[in-house]
Write a protein that holds these residues in place. Structure first.
Motif, PDB file in Angstrom:
ATOM      1  N   PHE A 100       0.759  -1.121  -0.156  1.00 40.72           N
ATOM      2  CA  PHE A 100      -0.046   0.041  -0.081  1.00 40.72           C
ATOM      3  C   PHE A 100       0.781   1.290  -0.060  1.00 40.72           C
ATOM      4  CE2 PHE A 100      -1.853   3.425   2.925  1.00 40.72           C
ATOM      5  CZ  PHE A 100      -2.858   3.664   2.110  1.00 40.72           C
ATOM      6  N   LEU A 101       1.947   1.123   0.685  1.00 40.34           N
ATOM      7  CA  LEU A 101       2.781   2.428   0.883  1.00 40.34           C
ATOM      8  C   LEU A 101       3.424   2.590  -0.340  1.00 40.34           C
ATOM      9  CD1 LEU A 101       3.937   1.975   4.537  1.00 40.34           C
ATOM     10  CD2 LEU A 101       2.498   3.736   3.733  1.00 40.34           C
ATOM     11  N   ARG A 102       4.046   1.608  -0.975  1.00 37.23           N
ATOM     12  CA  ARG A 102       4.881   1.601  -2.146  1.00 37.23           C
ATOM     13  C   ARG A 102       4.039   2.015  -3.583  1.00 37.23           C
ATOM     14  NH1 ARG A 102      10.174  -1.249  -1.684  1.00 37.23           N
ATOM     15  NH2 ARG A 102      10.182   0.393   0.018  1.00 37.23           N
ATOM     16  N   PHE A 103       2.666   1.426  -3.631  1.00 38.98           N
ATOM     17  CA  PHE A 103       2.135   1.608  -4.919  1.00 38.98           C
ATOM     18  C   PHE A 103       0.827   2.295  -4.844  1.00 38.98           C
ATOM     19  CE2 PHE A 103       4.346  -2.679  -4.551  1.00 38.98           C
ATOM     20  CZ  PHE A 103       5.096  -2.403  -5.632  1.00 38.98           C
ATOM     21  N   SER A 104       0.395   2.999  -4.012  1.00 45.55           N
ATOM     22  CA  SER A 104      -0.758   3.800  -3.854  1.00 45.55           C
ATOM     23  C   SER A 104      -0.494   4.903  -3.685  1.00 45.55           C
ATOM     24  CB  SER A 104      -1.971   3.363  -3.031  1.00 45.55           C
ATOM     25  OG  SER A 104      -1.515   3.748  -1.595  1.00 45.55           O
ATOM     26  N   THR A 105      -1.106   6.078  -4.292  1.00 49.26           N
ATOM     27  CA  THR A 105      -1.158   7.300  -4.232  1.00 49.26           C
ATOM     28  C   THR A 105      -0.930   8.014  -2.807  1.00 49.26           C
ATOM     29  OG1 THR A 105      -2.138   7.816  -6.156  1.00 49.26           O
ATOM     30  CG2 THR A 105      -1.437   9.610  -5.216  1.00 49.26           C
ATOM     31  N   LEU A 106      -1.946   7.602  -1.944  1.00 50.48           N
ATOM     32  CA  LEU A 106      -2.147   7.663  -0.610  1.00 50.48           C
ATOM     33  C   LEU A 106      -0.880   7.261   0.143  1.00 50.48           C
ATOM     34  CD1 LEU A 106      -3.793   9.109   1.447  1.00 50.48           C
ATOM     35  CD2 LEU A 106      -5.054   7.122   2.075  1.00 50.48           C
ATOM     36  N   GLY A 107      -0.578   6.139  -0.140  1.00 47.02           N
ATOM     37  CA  GLY A 107       0.592   5.679   0.398  1.00 47.02           C
ATOM     38  C   GLY A 107       2.048   6.319   0.153  1.00 47.02           C
ATOM     39  N   LEU A 108       2.155   6.584  -0.955  1.00 49.50           N
ATOM     40  CA  LEU A 108       3.133   7.495  -1.252  1.00 49.50           C
ATOM     41  C   LEU A 108       3.089   8.610  -0.368  1.00 49.50           C
ATOM     42  CD1 LEU A 108       5.825   7.777  -3.319  1.00 49.50           C
ATOM     43  CD2 LEU A 108       4.072   8.949  -4.802  1.00 49.50           C
ATOM     44  N   ALA A 109       1.986   9.368  -0.349  1.00 44.47           N
ATOM     45  CA  ALA A 109       1.890  10.513   0.072  1.00 44.47           C
ATOM     46  C   ALA A 109       2.223  10.395   1.529  1.00 44.47           C
ATOM     47  CB  ALA A 109       0.388  11.185   0.154  1.00 44.47           C
ATOM     48  N   MET A 110       1.872   9.076   2.064  1.00 48.05           N
ATOM     49  CA  MET A 110       2.049   8.956   3.756  1.00 48.05           C
ATOM     50  C   MET A 110       3.572   8.711   3.933  1.00 48.05           C
ATOM     51  SD  MET A 110      -0.778   6.574   5.036  1.00 48.05           S
ATOM     52  CE  MET A 110      -2.367   7.133   5.342  1.00 48.05           C
ATOM     53  N   ARG A 111       4.078   8.200   2.843  1.00 52.70           N
ATOM     54  CA  ARG A 111       5.863   7.995   3.125  1.00 52.70           C
ATOM     55  C   ARG A 111       6.402   9.466   2.982  1.00 52.70           C
ATOM     56  NH1 ARG A 111       8.473   4.577  -0.382  1.00 52.70           N
ATOM     57  NH2 ARG A 111       6.986   4.823  -1.930  1.00 52.70           N
ATOM     58  N   SER A 112       5.969  10.164   2.176  1.00 49.46           N
ATOM     59  CA  SER A 112       6.577  11.326   1.978  1.00 49.46           C
ATOM     60  C   SER A 112       6.295  12.216   3.216  1.00 49.46           C
ATOM     61  CB  SER A 112       6.309  12.153   0.552  1.00 49.46           C
ATOM     62  OG  SER A 112       5.082  12.461   0.673  1.00 49.46           O
ATOM     63  N   ALA A 113       5.003  12.058   3.558  1.00 46.52           N
ATOM     64  CA  ALA A 113       4.666  12.810   4.781  1.00 46.52           C
ATOM     65  C   ALA A 113       5.584  12.525   5.935  1.00 46.52           C
ATOM     66  CB  ALA A 113       3.353  12.604   5.422  1.00 46.52           C
ATOM     67  N   ALA A 114       5.851  11.190   5.933  1.00 40.03           N
ATOM     68  CA  ALA A 114       6.779  10.603   7.064  1.00 40.03           C
ATOM     69  C   ALA A 114       7.990  11.413   7.238  1.00 40.03           C
ATOM     70  CB  ALA A 114       6.661   9.133   7.348  1.00 40.03           C
ATOM     71  N   GLN A 115       8.650  11.532   5.989  1.00 39.43           N
ATOM     72  CA  GLN A 115       9.829  12.168   5.852  1.00 39.43           C
ATOM     73  C   GLN A 115       9.743  13.811   6.145  1.00 39.43           C
ATOM     74  OE1 GLN A 115      11.862  11.346   2.224  1.00 39.43           O
ATOM     75  NE2 GLN A 115      11.995   9.023   3.050  1.00 39.43           N
ATOM     76  N   ASP A 116       8.818  14.524   5.408  1.00 35.28           N
ATOM     77  CA  ASP A 116       8.724  16.044   5.668  1.00 35.28           C
ATOM     78  C   ASP A 116       7.181  16.510   5.370  1.00 35.28           C
ATOM     79  OD1 ASP A 116       9.024  18.355   5.810  1.00 35.28           O
ATOM     80  OD2 ASP A 116      10.928  18.681   5.445  1.00 35.28           O
ATOM     81  N   PHE A 117       6.555  16.572   6.475  1.00 31.70           N
ATOM     82  CA  PHE A 117       5.147  16.747   6.202  1.00 31.70           C
ATOM     83  C   PHE A 117       4.658  18.013   5.587  1.00 31.70           C
ATOM     84  CE2 PHE A 117       0.747  16.685   8.443  1.00 31.70           C
ATOM     85  CZ  PHE A 117       0.131  16.148   6.996  1.00 31.70           C
ATOM     86  N   SER A 118       5.741  19.208   5.923  1.00 28.48           N
ATOM     87  CA  SER A 118       5.249  20.388   5.369  1.00 28.48           C
ATOM     88  C   SER A 118       5.727  20.363   3.795  1.00 28.48           C
ATOM     89  CB  SER A 118       6.223  21.604   6.162  1.00 28.48           C
ATOM     90  OG  SER A 118       7.185  20.898   6.795  1.00 28.48           O
ATOM     91  N   VAL A 119       6.819  19.819   3.557  1.00 29.06           N
ATOM     92  CA  VAL A 119       7.063  19.852   1.815  1.00 29.06           C
ATOM     93  C   VAL A 119       5.936  18.983   1.195  1.00 29.06           C
ATOM     94  CG1 VAL A 119       8.725  19.102   0.187  1.00 29.06           C
ATOM     95  CG2 VAL A 119       9.535  20.177   2.366  1.00 29.06           C
ATOM     96  N   THR A 120       5.447  18.001   1.913  1.00 28.53           N
ATOM     97  CA  THR A 120       4.410  17.038   1.369  1.00 28.53           C
ATOM     98  C   THR A 120       3.341  18.045   1.132  1.00 28.53           C
ATOM     99  OG1 THR A 120       5.175  15.264   2.534  1.00 28.53           O
ATOM    100  CG2 THR A 120       3.201  14.872   1.318  1.00 28.53           C
ATOM    101  N   ARG A 121       2.907  18.758   1.912  1.00 28.68           N
ATOM    102  CA  ARG A 121       1.762  19.691   1.811  1.00 28.68           C
ATOM    103  C   ARG A 121       1.833  20.520   0.638  1.00 28.68           C
ATOM    104  NH1 ARG A 121      -0.816  21.605   7.447  1.00 28.68           N
ATOM    105  NH2 ARG A 121      -2.471  22.301   5.822  1.00 28.68           N
TER     106      ARG A 121
END
Lengths: 385, 295
Positions: free
Chosen positions: B159-180
């Motif tokens: 899920f984290l690797r292949f879905s958009t929401l999953g990708l968003a979550m992974r990037s949020a985990a790294q840097d939430f403000s940049v993701t937003r």
């Protein structure tokens, strides 16, 4: 108001109240319940208080010499809160204090009642040493650990079980000492303790301990523990899954619907509690009375020992003819063979740890069956640690 | 050797449950930077749901487990909407206190509206049996614990690797403000993280409850503590770390219980936590935590 006026006013109201009061006025016996209606002790304190409430309704309806007034405050299973509430209740004129079902809050509240010279009981703390820790005004209500341990050991001996494995948790005196009392009496009767395991409360995973037991050769005849939920069902399940077929003995902590609901896993488990509600007996009637009173089924014996406690207090007040702390204490200490819901109870000559009957029960075919009810002989009781 | 293999199996089964628990906490931590101490109560809720669906509605056990998990996911998302969204962006202390508040409110609700006493869970007989494979006792529940943890972990990785929401979550985990700033809706990511964390709470709740045979209002406390330890050990903010931490904690606990001499057994929790502290002294950011400076 000037002082002379005040005295006149007081004298007048006194005269009015004296003439207005009927000659046979009931005295009020004020009982302060500093108990845990929430928190980890709620499963034990709540049914005890429910049972006590039924007793109070019965006492007040019976038109006896005393009318019981209950003050019930939740102490949230918290030790500090217990002392605060007990102090408030004493200031409020309580004649007897009822404390939570565990050593720490019972000691905290009991010491305050002791200083005030007011008798106190714990709902179901089973550590007999509390009478020493608190003092002469504290009484044990429930069947003490030494009593349950000795009763089970005596029964195990009668079943010709020769070797025992004990599973203890030193985190509470109940889970830590009761199996040791069992072991002590079991060895005195000629049995042998072949191993002892330790667990932590709530650990749930017993695989390591069970592997130890599986590797005992020969297997113990009986595995004894005073573990309760959630530890007991988890332990039993893993023990049986590993193919251990030894008898399993437990104490009143497993007097719960969960134990029976485990199916074949719990088949044959033996445990003690404060009484078995055989239909037609006083305790059987009490279970019916509870159901009529609360509209739900009673599934353990704590409510019955709550009722017992109120009977003890009422009987002591009647014997003492007073609600004075010292007089009540002496009267409770002298109770001998009082008929209560669970059978007979005696405090006389027992150092405030009552002689009361203990039932031995067994899980069989998804139900609890009654094996025996007995009052253990004081001579075989081990010393409380 | 046989005993060793048996204990190793015991350790993996327990570690799997801890990994699931830790992952549930780590999901929320990775996007909000907050340890959700109400996670254990979501587990408890799934336990009550399991009893209700299996006993009162009489549905088959498997279906009851699935509905309990879904309900836990929905409930976790609801706690986000009702309790955590209003304090989002507040100080970390405020958020932490909010999680404690949600946890105590749920305790009282369970105690006063359900029962302060434990309620039995109708665990089917087959779940409690065991297989003997070459001298090894493999309990059905142990096997299921291992299988469920593996499937859940693989599913989550997918899920984290292949879905958009999953990708968003992974990037949020790294840097939430940049993701937003990249145009990802914060609400969606956060509520998604809560829902997944709730699903994981439901799954671990099922494994936990099946082992203990009952549900009671306070049962969520110990597992959330274990999960917290696993997450800190693995590295706060790292999902892989939570899984590693969970397995390590399980292995540590079982090996201590199996090998310590009788007199030391009462101290094993203290010993296992000391070892965890020792590891953290060497690697303060956790085993695979982000070794970044505080900005």
């Amino acid at each position: 108001m000037k002082q002379s006026q005040m005295i006149r006013h007081f004298a007048l109201s006194l005269a009015v109240s004296m003439t207005a009061a009927p000659a046979f006025a009931q005295d009020t016996l004020k009982i302060g319940f500093a108990v845990s209606l929430t928190g980890y002790l709620a499963p034990y304190d709540t049914p005890t208080v429910e049972g006590a409430k039924i007793a109070i309704a019965d006492i007040n309806a019976s038109n006896g010499p005393y009318k019981v007034e209950a003050i019930i405050h939740d102490v949230r299973s918290d030790t500090v809160q217990t002392s605060v509430v007990v102090q408030e209740m004493i200031d409020d004129g309580a004649n007897v204090i009822v404390l939570p079902c565990d050593d720490d809050p019972a000691i905290a509240g009991g010491l305050i009642a002791q200083d005030a010279g007011i008798p106190s009981f714990s709902t179901c703390a089973t550590n007999a040493s509390l009478t020493q820790a608190i003092g002469e005004f504290y009484f044990v209500n429930y069947a003490a650990d030494i009593v349950q341990g000795a009763t089970l050991a005596q029964y195990a001996h009668e079943q010709e079980l020769e070797t025992a494995y004990l599973l203890v948790s030193p985190e509470t005196t109940y889970t830590g000492n009761l199996p040791l009392y069992f072991g002590e009496v079991f060895e005195k009767q000629g049995g042998k303790v072949v191993g002892k395991g330790t667990y932590s409360l709530g650990q749930q995973d017993f695989s390591a301990e069970v592997t130890h037991i599986t590797n005992l050769d020969p297997q113990p005849d009986v595995v004894m523990t005073s573990a309760y939920e959630p530890d007991f069902p988890a332990f039993l399940r893993q023990l049986r899954s590993a193919g251990v077929t030894s008898a399993v003995y437990g104490s009143d902590g497993i007097d719960s619907p969960t134990t029976v609901s485990l199916g074949t896993i719990s088949e044959g488990v033996v445990f003690t509690n404060a009484g078995y509600p055989t239909p037609g007996t006083r305790l059987g009637d009490f279970f019916d009375q509870y159901e009529a009173f609360y509209g739900k089924k009673l599934s353990n014996s704590f409510a019955a020992t709550g009722y017992d406690m109120m009977q003890v207090i009422e009987a002591a007040a009647i014997a003492a003819g007073s609600v004075d702390g010292r007089a009540l204490r002496d009267a409770i200490d002298a109770i001998d063979g009082l008929d209560v819901v669970t059978g007979k109870i005696s405090y006389a000559g027992r150092e405030r740890v009552p002689a009361r009957s203990v039932s031995i029960n067994q899980v069989s075919d998804g139900a609890v069956i009654h094996l025996d009810t007995r009052v253990i002989d004081a001579a075989i009781l081990p010393r409380s640690k | 050797m046989e005993v060793f293999a048996q204990q190793a199996l015991n350790a993996i089964a327990l570690g799997g449950v801890y990994a699931l628990l830790g992952l549930g906490l780590a999901m929320v931590f990775s996007v909000l930077g907050m340890i959700n101490f109400a996670h254990g109560e979501i587990m408890t809720l799934s336990g009550y749901a399991l009893v209700f669906v299996a006993t009162t509605l009489g549905w088959p056990f498997g279906l009851a487990v699935i509905s309990a998990c879904l309900l836990a996911g929905a409930a976790a998302a609801m706690t986000e909407r009702i309790a955590f969204r209003p304090v989002r962006g507040a100080s970390l202390t405020t958020m932490l206190l909010t999680t404690f508040a949600v946890s105590s409110i749920l305790h009282v609700v369970f105690q006063n509206f359900i029962s302060p006493r434990p309620i039995a869970v109708p665990v089917p007989e087959w779940l409690t049996q065991s297989l003997n494979v070459g001298g090894l006792q493999i309990g059905t529940l142990q096997a299921i614990s291992i299988a469920v943890s593996l499937v859940a972990l693989i599913g989550l990785v997918g899920f984290l690797r292949f879905s958009t929401l999953g990708l968003a979550m992974r990037s949020a985990a790294q840097d939430f403000s940049v993701t937003r700033l990249m145009g990802i809706s914060a609400d969606r990511v956060i509520i998604g993280a809560f829902a997944i964390s709730g699903l994981l709470a439901g799954l671990s709740g099922f494994l936990w409850v099946a082992q203990r045979g009952s549900v009671d209002p306070l049962m969520g406390f110990v597992p959330v503590l274990k999960a917290f330890t696993a997450v800190v050990l693995g590295g706060l903010g790292s999902l892989n770390g939570a899984v590693l931490g969970g397995f390590l904690l399980g292995i540590l606990e079982v090996s201590l219980r199996a090998s310590l001499p009788q007199e030391l057994l009462p101290f094993r929790d203290a010993i296992s936590l000391s070892i965890v502290i020792g590891l953290l002294v060497m690697r303060p950011q956790g085993l695979i935590g982000r070794a970044e400076a505080v900005r």
